[in-house]
Motif scaffolding. Structure first.
Motif, PDB file in Angstrom:
ATOM      1  N   UNK A 120     -39.613 -59.037  83.193  1.00 54.92           N
ATOM      2  CA  UNK A 120     -38.721 -59.648  84.174  1.00 54.92           C
ATOM      3  C   UNK A 120     -37.537 -60.255  83.433  1.00 54.92           C
ATOM      4  N   UNK A 121     -36.322 -59.697  83.653  1.00 55.66           N
ATOM      5  CA  UNK A 121     -35.120 -60.151  82.951  1.00 55.66           C
ATOM      6  C   UNK A 121     -34.058 -60.582  83.951  1.00 55.66           C
ATOM      7  N   UNK A 122     -33.140 -61.416  83.471  1.00 55.11           N
ATOM      8  CA  UNK A 122     -32.034 -61.866  84.312  1.00 55.11           C
ATOM      9  C   UNK A 122     -30.760 -61.963  83.497  1.00 55.11           C
ATOM     10  N   UNK A 123     -29.681 -61.576  84.139  1.00 51.01           N
ATOM     11  CA  UNK A 123     -28.334 -61.777  83.613  1.00 51.01           C
ATOM     12  C   UNK A 123     -27.618 -62.597  84.677  1.00 51.01           C
ATOM     13  N   UNK A 124     -27.306 -63.834  84.371  1.00 47.54           N
ATOM     14  CA  UNK A 124     -26.631 -64.662  85.367  1.00 47.54           C
ATOM     15  C   UNK A 124     -25.681 -65.643  84.698  1.00 47.54           C
ATOM     16  N   UNK A 125     -24.621 -65.976  85.388  1.00 46.92           N
ATOM     17  CA  UNK A 125     -23.583 -66.862  84.875  1.00 46.92           C
ATOM     18  C   UNK A 125     -23.593 -68.190  85.622  1.00 46.92           C
ATOM     19  N   UNK A 126     -23.753 -68.126  86.912  1.00 51.39           N
ATOM     20  CA  UNK A 126     -23.705 -69.344  87.718  1.00 51.39           C
ATOM     21  C   UNK A 126     -24.369 -69.100  89.063  1.00 51.39           C
ATOM     22  N   UNK A 127     -24.662 -70.165  89.762  1.00 44.74           N
ATOM     23  CA  UNK A 127     -25.199 -70.062  91.110  1.00 44.74           C
ATOM     24  C   UNK A 127     -26.658 -69.655  91.164  1.00 44.74           C
ATOM     25  N   UNK A 128     -27.096 -69.325  92.374  1.00 47.91           N
ATOM     26  CA  UNK A 128     -28.501 -68.983  92.605  1.00 47.91           C
ATOM     27  C   UNK A 128     -28.674 -67.741  93.477  1.00 47.91           C
ATOM     28  N   UNK A 129     -27.691 -66.871  93.456  1.00 43.03           N
ATOM     29  CA  UNK A 129     -27.776 -65.628  94.212  1.00 43.03           C
ATOM     30  C   UNK A 129     -27.716 -64.461  93.241  1.00 43.03           C
ATOM     31  N   UNK A 131     -28.740 -59.921  92.527  1.00 41.01           N
ATOM     32  CA  UNK A 131     -29.182 -58.584  92.925  1.00 41.01           C
ATOM     33  C   UNK A 131     -30.522 -58.346  92.225  1.00 41.01           C
ATOM     34  N   UNK A 132     -31.583 -58.265  92.985  1.00 42.76           N
ATOM     35  CA  UNK A 132     -32.928 -58.046  92.443  1.00 42.76           C
ATOM     36  C   UNK A 132     -33.197 -56.549  92.413  1.00 42.76           C
ATOM     37  N   UNK A 133     -33.548 -56.045  91.245  1.00 49.38           N
ATOM     38  CA  UNK A 133     -33.839 -54.626  91.087  1.00 49.38           C
ATOM     39  C   UNK A 133     -35.271 -54.476  90.589  1.00 49.38           C
ATOM     40  N   UNK A 134     -36.088 -53.771  91.357  1.00 51.34           N
ATOM     41  CA  UNK A 134     -37.448 -53.436  90.939  1.00 51.34           C
ATOM     42  C   UNK A 134     -37.417 -51.983  90.494  1.00 51.34           C
ATOM     43  N   UNK A 135     -37.676 -51.762  89.222  1.00 51.60           N
ATOM     44  CA  UNK A 135     -37.649 -50.405  88.671  1.00 51.60           C
ATOM     45  C   UNK A 135     -38.978 -49.698  88.885  1.00 51.60           C
ATOM     46  N   UNK A 136     -38.962 -48.392  88.898  1.00 46.99           N
ATOM     47  CA  UNK A 136     -40.192 -47.618  89.062  1.00 46.99           C
ATOM     48  C   UNK A 136     -41.144 -47.805  87.888  1.00 46.99           C
ATOM     49  N   UNK A 137     -40.645 -48.291  86.746  1.00 48.15           N
ATOM     50  CA  UNK A 137     -41.483 -48.566  85.573  1.00 48.15           C
ATOM     51  C   UNK A 137     -42.287 -49.852  85.736  1.00 48.15           C
ATOM     52  N   UNK A 138     -41.967 -50.640  86.774  1.00 48.26           N
ATOM     53  CA  UNK A 138     -42.639 -51.914  86.980  1.00 48.26           C
ATOM     54  C   UNK A 138     -41.826 -53.097  86.477  1.00 48.26           C
ATOM     55  N   UNK A 139     -40.754 -52.838  85.744  1.00 50.47           N
ATOM     56  CA  UNK A 139     -39.890 -53.914  85.254  1.00 50.47           C
ATOM     57  C   UNK A 139     -39.004 -54.433  86.384  1.00 50.47           C
ATOM     58  N   UNK A 140     -38.613 -55.705  86.242  1.00 51.90           N
ATOM     59  CA  UNK A 140     -37.748 -56.341  87.229  1.00 51.90           C
ATOM     60  C   UNK A 140     -36.480 -56.807  86.522  1.00 51.90           C
ATOM     61  N   UNK A 141     -35.368 -56.702  87.217  1.00 43.68           N
ATOM     62  CA  UNK A 141     -34.091 -57.145  86.672  1.00 43.68           C
ATOM     63  C   UNK A 141     -33.333 -57.870  87.765  1.00 43.68           C
ATOM     64  N   UNK A 142     -32.755 -59.010  87.415  1.00 43.70           N
ATOM     65  CA  UNK A 142     -31.932 -59.749  88.352  1.00 43.70           C
ATOM     66  C   UNK A 142     -30.546 -59.891  87.739  1.00 43.70           C
ATOM     67  N   UNK A 143     -29.515 -59.526  88.494  1.00 45.89           N
ATOM     68  CA  UNK A 143     -28.133 -59.656  88.059  1.00 45.89           C
ATOM     69  C   UNK A 143     -27.458 -60.626  89.014  1.00 45.89           C
TER      70      UNK A 143
END
Length: 165
Positions: A120-129, A131-143
């Motif tokens: 589970x990874x995240x790339x964020x600069x500010x705020x609390x909103x 884009x949640x991406x659930x990959x078919x590999x089971x990994x999660x990414x939030x931008x």
């Protein structure tokens, strides 16, 4: 909406204030070191090195940008200067993709690039909103995004097109 593009920077008022205070202290201390008559003191050299380090760190902080693009191919993102090239997540590699409200501190321990080496990874600069991406590999990414409605409209467009194939 066919195309979405957003660029974010660390430009919060409190960050500017904190950086200004740190820079002010560093400039004042370095000026005082040059104003002394003893030019070979180790303290003076440490202050000069500290001033240079502060300038480099502030340069890096103010150069950080999170750029996100959504198009027919997928979601492209870059966390400059740590990523020179865009990373692309294809629509076909995604299990789910949607915008959401999240807790940056609770879920990821803050802002920036979080979750190195984890599923589970995240790339964020500010705020609390984000884009949640659930990959078919089971990994999660939030931008992180400051424009979740526009991002969701573009995501909906391409996810619906993929379902028709």
């Amino acid at each position: 909406m066919r195309f979405f593009k957003e660029t974010q920077r660390f430009d919060q008022w409190w960050l500017h204030l904190l950086n200004l205070i740190v820079l002010g202290i560093s400039v004042f201390s370095t000026y005082k070191a040059f104003a002394t008559k003893n030019l070979d003191t180790p303290e003076r050299n440490i202050l000069i090195l500290t001033f240079i380090t502060v300038l480099i760190v502030l340069g890096v902080v103010y150069s950080i940008r999170l750029t996100t693009q959504i198009d027919e191919k997928g979601i492209h993102f870059r966390f400059f200067p740590f990523q020179i090239n865009y990373k692309v997540i294809l629509w076909t590699d995604m299990d789910k993709c949607y915008t959401k409200t999240y807790s940056p501190i609770k879920e990821f321990g803050g802002w920036g690039y979080r979750g190195i080496g984890r599923k589970k990874k995240a790339y964020n600069i500010r705020g609390n909103k984000g884009i949640q991406i659930a990959l078919k590999t089971g990994n999660m990414l939030l931008i992180g995004t400051q424009r979740p409605k526009e991002a969701q409209q573009t995501i909906n467009r391409y996810l619906k097109e993929d379902e028709r194939i």
